[in-house]
Design a protein around this motif. Structure first.
Motif, short mmCIF file in Angstrom:
data_model
loop_
_atom_site.label_atom_id
_atom_site.label_comp_id
_atom_site.label_asym_id
_atom_site.label_seq_id
_atom_site.Cartn_x
_atom_site.Cartn_y
_atom_site.Cartn_z
N UNK A 180 0.83 -1.20 0.00
CA UNK A 180 0.00 0.00 0.00
C UNK A 180 0.87 1.26 0.00
N UNK A 181 2.08 1.19 0.58
CA UNK A 181 3.01 2.31 0.48
C UNK A 181 3.35 2.55 -1.00
N UNK A 182 3.61 1.46 -1.71
CA UNK A 182 3.97 1.59 -3.12
C UNK A 182 2.80 2.12 -3.93
N UNK A 183 1.59 1.74 -3.57
CA UNK A 183 0.40 2.26 -4.25
C UNK A 183 0.37 3.78 -4.19
N UNK A 184 0.68 4.33 -3.02
CA UNK A 184 0.68 5.79 -2.86
C UNK A 184 1.70 6.43 -3.78
N UNK A 185 2.89 5.85 -3.84
CA UNK A 185 3.94 6.41 -4.70
C UNK A 185 3.56 6.33 -6.17
N UNK A 186 2.98 5.21 -6.57
CA UNK A 186 2.53 5.09 -7.96
C UNK A 186 1.46 6.12 -8.28
N UNK A 204 12.30 3.53 -1.80
CA UNK A 204 12.60 3.92 -0.42
C UNK A 204 12.91 5.41 -0.29
N UNK A 205 13.72 5.94 -1.20
CA UNK A 205 14.05 7.36 -1.14
C UNK A 205 12.80 8.21 -1.33
N UNK A 206 11.93 7.78 -2.23
CA UNK A 206 10.71 8.56 -2.48
C UNK A 206 9.74 8.45 -1.30
N UNK A 207 9.65 7.28 -0.69
CA UNK A 207 8.79 7.18 0.49
C UNK A 207 9.29 8.12 1.58
N UNK A 253 3.54 -7.99 -7.26
CA UNK A 253 3.90 -6.92 -6.32
C UNK A 253 5.38 -6.54 -6.42
N UNK A 254 6.24 -7.54 -6.53
CA UNK A 254 7.67 -7.25 -6.61
C UNK A 254 8.04 -6.59 -7.94
N UNK A 255 7.40 -7.04 -9.02
CA UNK A 255 7.66 -6.43 -10.32
C UNK A 255 7.24 -4.96 -10.32
N UNK A 256 6.20 -4.64 -9.58
CA UNK A 256 5.79 -3.24 -9.46
C UNK A 256 6.92 -2.38 -8.90
N UNK A 257 7.67 -2.93 -7.94
CA UNK A 257 8.81 -2.20 -7.41
C UNK A 257 9.86 -1.97 -8.49
N UNK A 258 10.11 -2.98 -9.32
CA UNK A 258 11.06 -2.84 -10.43
C UNK A 258 10.58 -1.78 -11.41
N UNK A 259 9.29 -1.80 -11.72
CA UNK A 259 8.72 -0.82 -12.66
C UNK A 259 8.85 0.59 -12.10
N UNK A 260 8.54 0.75 -10.81
CA UNK A 260 8.62 2.08 -10.21
C UNK A 260 10.06 2.60 -10.27
N UNK A 261 11.01 1.76 -9.93
CA UNK A 261 12.41 2.19 -9.91
C UNK A 261 12.97 2.45 -11.30
N UNK A 262 12.29 1.97 -12.34
CA UNK A 262 12.72 2.24 -13.71
C UNK A 262 12.28 3.61 -14.20
N UNK A 263 11.35 4.25 -13.48
CA UNK A 263 10.99 5.62 -13.81
C UNK A 263 12.20 6.50 -13.50
N UNK A 264 12.62 7.37 -14.40
CA UNK A 264 13.84 8.16 -14.18
C UNK A 264 13.86 8.87 -12.82
N UNK A 265 14.98 8.71 -12.13
CA UNK A 265 15.25 9.37 -10.85
C UNK A 265 14.30 8.94 -9.74
N UNK A 266 13.75 7.75 -9.84
CA UNK A 266 12.84 7.27 -8.81
C UNK A 266 13.45 6.09 -8.06
N UNK A 267 13.15 6.00 -6.77
CA UNK A 267 13.52 4.87 -5.93
C UNK A 267 12.46 4.73 -4.86
#
Length: 354
Positions: A93-99, A194-197, A178-192
């Motif tokens: 759900x944390x990742x949902x917010x970032x997305x 944990x750092x974004x959370x 769910x794990x692939x979503x993390x990979x997809x998020x981190x592939x967005x330029x300048x995104x991470x």
């Protein structure tokens, strides 16, 4: 003389009881917090006697901390609400917010496919699997049935046969998605993740215990090339995240998470026939049966008894934790199941005065 001694003892006992009740219904003794507190549970519209019964039940199960926020103030704080422990699947759900932030900015789209995002694994994805969209992964219905990190034995046992369902067709609680979503998020330029959370959520909300040192990517390459993104978070910081959603993404005059995304992601996207209480949104669980559906309740839920339950109709956030980092837990696996957690929540709700 005897009467004076009795009178003195009576005063001492009264003071001790008062101190006990202060600690009992507020944050752990010695811990400071920027949270505001209700002056009393009665002032907040709750019955102390009924909450005593909830506390007895809390003590009878394997809960290690609980926090209840009512009308923006702390109503209850039991156990060590300051300790950062494994959030388990609440992380999703944390990742949902970032997305939601990135989708709102146009840096991602729910219709993006795995093929467009250049996602693969070992063994390679099939042509059909590559057509799964971001929305399918977020609603746990990609149709990609491959091993994944942080899978429980139950998840592995229940995993459908590969190719048995088309993308978007069938709900299965799938850590590969769910794990692939993390990979997809981190592939967005300048995104991470944990750092974004930290920068976009923890710091603006004033989280008191969160630290990037308590996050990590867990690689299990024999299962998948996509790591799990693991959070250690305290109950009181989880409560801030829940309060953010209760406030429709707004905090101190700033729109942290888009309101439209909160509404969409916490709405039912897929029915979950195997669950008698919840259906699934975009990385959130949405109550679909009374009384919880009457309250428009939605939840971030993790293994062993972790939850952030958000109840808009009652202006209430309920956070429940089981510290799975403890040695005692490692030895006994003393969990709190969903029925026990919801029973505890119901006892708190029943303590509300009409």
């Amino acid at each position: 003389m005897f009467n004076q001694i009795i009178a003195a003892l009576t005063i001492i006992i009264a003071v001790l009881v008062g101190l006990f009740m202060y600690v009992y219904y507020s944050i752990e003794e010695g811990a400071e917090s920027t949270w505001e507190y209700h002056d009393s549970v009665e002032e907040a519209g709750f019955s102390r006697e009924a909450l005593d019964q909830a506390r007895i039940y809390y003590d009878s199960i394997n809960s290690t901390s609980l926090m209840v926020i009512s009308e923006g103030k702390v109503l209850l704080s039991w156990g060590d609400v300051t300790k950062n422990t494994n959030a388990h699947s609440v992380r999703k759900s944390f990742l949902s917010a970032l997305f939601g932030i990135e989708i709102d900015r146009g840096n991602a789209a729910l219709t993006d496919t795995l093929e467009q995002l250049e996602i693969d694994d070992q063994p390679p994805l099939t042509t059909i699997e590559r057509q799964a969209q971001l929305s399918h992964l977020m609603s746990s219905s990609s149709g990609v049935y491959l091993p994944a990190g942080e899978e429980s034995w139950g998840m592995r046992f229940a995993r459908p046969s590969r190719g048995s369902h088309l993308p978007g067709e069938f709900y299965y609680y799938n850590n590969w998605d769910f794990n692939v979503l993390g990979t997809i998020y981190n592939a967005i330029p300048e995104r991470d993740v944990f750092a974004d959370f930290n920068d976009r959520i923890a710091e603006p909300l004033g989280m008191e215990d969160f630290d990037l040192a308590n996050t990590n990517y867990k690689y299990e390459n024999r299962r998948s090339r996509h790591p799990s993104y693991l959070f250690q978070l305290s109950a009181r910081d989880m409560a801030r995240f829940g309060q953010l959603y209760l406030q429709k993404g707004e905090w101190n005059g700033e729109q942290i998470v888009p309101q439209w995304w909160i509404e969409e992601s916490t709405s039912v996207q897929k029915e979950v026939p195997s669950n008698t209480v919840f259906d699934y949104g975009y990385l959130w669980w949405t109550a679909s049966v009374p009384p919880y559906s009457d309250y428009n309740m939605y939840s971030a839920v993790g293994r062993y008894g972790q939850s952030i339950d958000i109840i808009p109709e009652l202006d209430l956030v309920f956070v429940h934790r089981v510290d799975s980092n403890r040695l005692a837990f490692q030895l006994t696996r003393s969990t709190v199941n969903d029925l026990q957690r919801l029973q505890l929540l119901q006892l708190v709700l029943d303590a509300r005065r009409s």
